[in-house]
Design a protein around this motif. Structure first.
Motif, mmCIF file in Angstrom:
data_model
loop_
_atom_site.group_PDB
_atom_site.id
_atom_site.type_symbol
_atom_site.label_atom_id
_atom_site.label_comp_id
_atom_site.label_asym_id
_atom_site.label_seq_id
_atom_site.Cartn_x
_atom_site.Cartn_y
_atom_site.Cartn_z
ATOM 1 N N MET A 1 37.220 2.291 53.807
ATOM 2 C CA MET A 1 37.351 3.200 52.649
ATOM 3 C C MET A 1 36.130 4.121 52.560
ATOM 4 N N PRO A 2 36.365 5.412 52.411
ATOM 5 C CA PRO A 2 35.233 6.339 52.254
ATOM 6 C C PRO A 2 34.697 6.294 50.818
ATOM 7 N N TRP A 3 34.067 5.179 50.444
ATOM 8 C CA TRP A 3 33.697 4.977 49.034
ATOM 9 C C TRP A 3 32.788 6.064 48.488
ATOM 10 N N LYS A 4 31.869 6.546 49.328
ATOM 11 C CA LYS A 4 30.915 7.539 48.800
ATOM 12 C C LYS A 4 31.610 8.837 48.424
ATOM 13 N N LYS A 5 32.789 9.055 49.008
ATOM 14 C CA LYS A 5 33.526 10.294 48.718
ATOM 15 C C LYS A 5 34.741 10.017 47.842
ATOM 16 N N THR A 6 34.822 8.805 47.303
ATOM 17 C CA THR A 6 35.952 8.422 46.451
ATOM 18 C C THR A 6 35.510 8.477 44.987
ATOM 19 N N TYR A 7 36.313 9.104 44.158
ATOM 20 C CA TYR A 7 35.999 9.251 42.734
ATOM 21 C C TYR A 7 37.119 8.607 41.933
ATOM 22 N N LEU A 8 36.751 7.649 41.094
ATOM 23 C CA LEU A 8 37.751 6.858 40.383
ATOM 24 C C LEU A 8 37.885 7.272 38.924
ATOM 25 N N PHE A 9 39.116 7.460 38.533
ATOM 26 C CA PHE A 9 39.457 7.805 37.150
ATOM 27 C C PHE A 9 40.523 6.817 36.684
ATOM 28 N N TRP A 10 40.904 6.942 35.415
ATOM 29 C CA TRP A 10 41.969 6.067 34.905
ATOM 30 C C TRP A 10 43.107 6.902 34.336
ATOM 31 N N GLY A 11 44.324 6.464 34.601
ATOM 32 C CA GLY A 11 45.497 7.169 34.072
ATOM 33 C C GLY A 11 45.703 6.883 32.596
ATOM 34 N N ASP A 12 45.303 5.701 32.187
ATOM 35 C CA ASP A 12 45.371 5.385 30.756
ATOM 36 C C ASP A 12 44.444 4.224 30.442
ATOM 37 N N GLU A 13 44.162 4.097 29.151
ATOM 38 C CA GLU A 13 43.251 3.033 28.721
ATOM 39 C C GLU A 13 43.623 2.581 27.314
ATOM 40 N N ARG A 14 43.292 1.323 27.067
ATOM 41 C CA ARG A 14 43.462 0.789 25.711
ATOM 42 C C ARG A 14 42.192 1.115 24.918
ATOM 43 N N PHE A 15 42.326 1.391 23.619
ATOM 44 C CA PHE A 15 41.168 1.765 22.805
ATOM 45 C C PHE A 15 40.423 0.496 22.380
ATOM 46 N N VAL A 16 39.716 -0.064 23.342
ATOM 47 C CA VAL A 16 38.926 -1.286 23.137
ATOM 48 C C VAL A 16 37.635 -1.092 23.925
ATOM 49 N N VAL B 1 44.823 5.794 25.186
ATOM 50 C CA VAL B 1 44.488 7.145 25.646
ATOM 51 C C VAL B 1 45.222 7.310 26.967
ATOM 52 N N THR B 2 45.849 8.445 27.161
ATOM 53 C CA THR B 2 46.651 8.601 28.385
ATOM 54 C C THR B 2 46.598 10.019 28.947
ATOM 55 N N LEU B 3 46.699 10.109 30.258
ATOM 56 C CA LEU B 3 46.947 11.415 30.867
ATOM 57 C C LEU B 3 48.349 11.845 30.441
ATOM 58 N N THR B 4 48.581 13.143 30.380
ATOM 59 C CA THR B 4 49.895 13.657 29.991
ATOM 60 C C THR B 4 50.713 14.012 31.244
ATOM 61 N N TYR B 5 51.989 14.305 31.032
ATOM 62 C CA TYR B 5 52.832 14.705 32.170
ATOM 63 C C TYR B 5 52.242 15.860 32.987
ATOM 64 N N PRO B 6 51.712 16.904 32.334
ATOM 65 C CA PRO B 6 51.208 18.002 33.177
ATOM 66 C C PRO B 6 50.201 17.530 34.222
ATOM 67 N N VAL B 7 49.357 16.568 33.875
ATOM 68 C CA VAL B 7 48.379 16.068 34.851
ATOM 69 C C VAL B 7 49.068 15.155 35.874
ATOM 70 N N LEU B 8 49.910 14.251 35.389
ATOM 71 C CA LEU B 8 50.607 13.357 36.335
ATOM 72 C C LEU B 8 51.394 14.179 37.347
ATOM 73 N N ASN B 9 52.090 15.184 36.851
ATOM 74 C CA ASN B 9 53.005 15.930 37.719
ATOM 75 C C ASN B 9 52.322 16.956 38.616
ATOM 76 N N ALA B 10 51.037 17.146 38.392
ATOM 77 C CA ALA B 10 50.286 18.059 39.268
ATOM 78 C C ALA B 10 49.695 17.326 40.467
ATOM 79 N N ALA B 11 49.809 15.994 40.490
ATOM 80 C CA ALA B 11 49.147 15.204 41.548
ATOM 81 C C ALA B 11 49.698 15.518 42.937
ATOM 82 N N ARG B 12 48.864 15.286 43.934
ATOM 83 C CA ARG B 12 49.338 15.407 45.320
ATOM 84 C C ARG B 12 50.240 14.235 45.671
#
Ligand code: 6PG
Length: 249
Positions: free
Chosen positions: A61-76, A183-194
């Motif tokens: 895995m190219p970890w140094k070039k990998t950037y991690l985000f979350w599609g959704d999260e619980r408010f905790v 908290v969640t990403l919306t459809y416009p972001v989901l649907n823009a993915a590669r």
């Protein structure tokens, strides 16, 4: 509705998903010199994260070039056992050499609305794109499916399903646990993915899978049906139990 890949059980599904993440990372780094990945929460992807962190994959895995985000999260808090970040932390981040600076959790702020806005600002800064403009394009977004047809934290019948004006929004809880704001990403972001990859295991998901993949269920009742990538590859990884009600396999 995308490509369907059938796996024998949850273990096979996790192995296939981990391999797919690794391939997507290699392709993205080769083509663009970085890999942006949005993780999903819930319980299904935990095994995938563990397998991705095992040496045979992690060393490639190219970890140094990998950037991690979350599609959704619980408010905790991020260290709460219900946090999607906490799940990824114990299964993946604690086991793989990912630089801290490459990890972008949905950090809780004073209110859930502020949390959503702050995350949109983080995306805007990272992708250097104006916050009210076209959405960023993730290389890969992992998604789950709830028994009720939800994905990310886009729940049936909620206003979030119609939010095209923001990349990240807050949501009241759905009907499935845990009963906390999201908290969640919306459809416009989901649907823009590669690429987007649904990871779905277990018999409880079978009727939602059938409704979405074979019965044209509307996004209003089955929000996962609203994931239709504008220009990207959508894959559904299903185990036999989740696929058990499908006619065409
Ligand atoms: C969450 C999610 C959610 C999840 C599905 C499936 O925060 O709950 O990200 O969309 O992916 O509910 O969850 P399971 O894998 O636990 O069934």
């Amino acid at each position: 509705m995308g490509n369907m890949m059938l796996c024998k059980n949850g273990d096979d599904l996790a192995a296939l998903a981990a391999d797919r993440i690794l391939e997507a990372a290699e392709e993205a780094v080769q083509e663009r010199d970085l890999f942006t990945l949005a993780l999903s929460g819930g319980s299904t992807p935990e095994k995938t994260y563990v397998l991705l962190a095992q040496p045979e994959r992690s060393q490639r895995m190219p970890w140094k070039k990998t950037y991690l985000f979350w599609g959704d999260e619980r408010f905790v808090p991020l260290d709460d056992s219900r946090s999607n970040y906490a799940m990824a932390q114990r299964s993946l981040l604690a086991r793989a050499p990912i630089p801290d600076a490459n990890v972008f959790p949905i950090r809780p702020r004073a209110t859930v609305e502020q949390t959503a806005t702050a995350y949109a600002e983080i995306l805007s800064g990272f992708f250097t794109m104006p916050i009210h403009g076209a959405p960023p394009r993730f290389d890969l977004i992992l998604l789950g499916l709830g028994d009720d047809g939800h994905t990310a934290s886009l729940f049936p019948g909620k206003e979030t399903l119609h939010r095209h004006d923001a990349w990240v929004v807050s949501s009241p809880p759905g009907t499935l646990p845990p009963p906390v704001d999201r908290v969640t990403l919306t459809y416009p972001v989901l649907n823009a993915a590669r690429e987007a990859l649904f990871l779905v295991a277990g018999e409880k998901k079978a009727s939602a899978v059938k409704a979405i993949l074979e019965e044209n269920a509307p996004l209003e009742t089955h929000p996962a049906a609203g994931v239709r990538l504008a220009q990207g590859v959508l894959d559904w990884l299903l185990d036999e139990a989740a696929a058990s009600l499908l006619q065409q396999k």
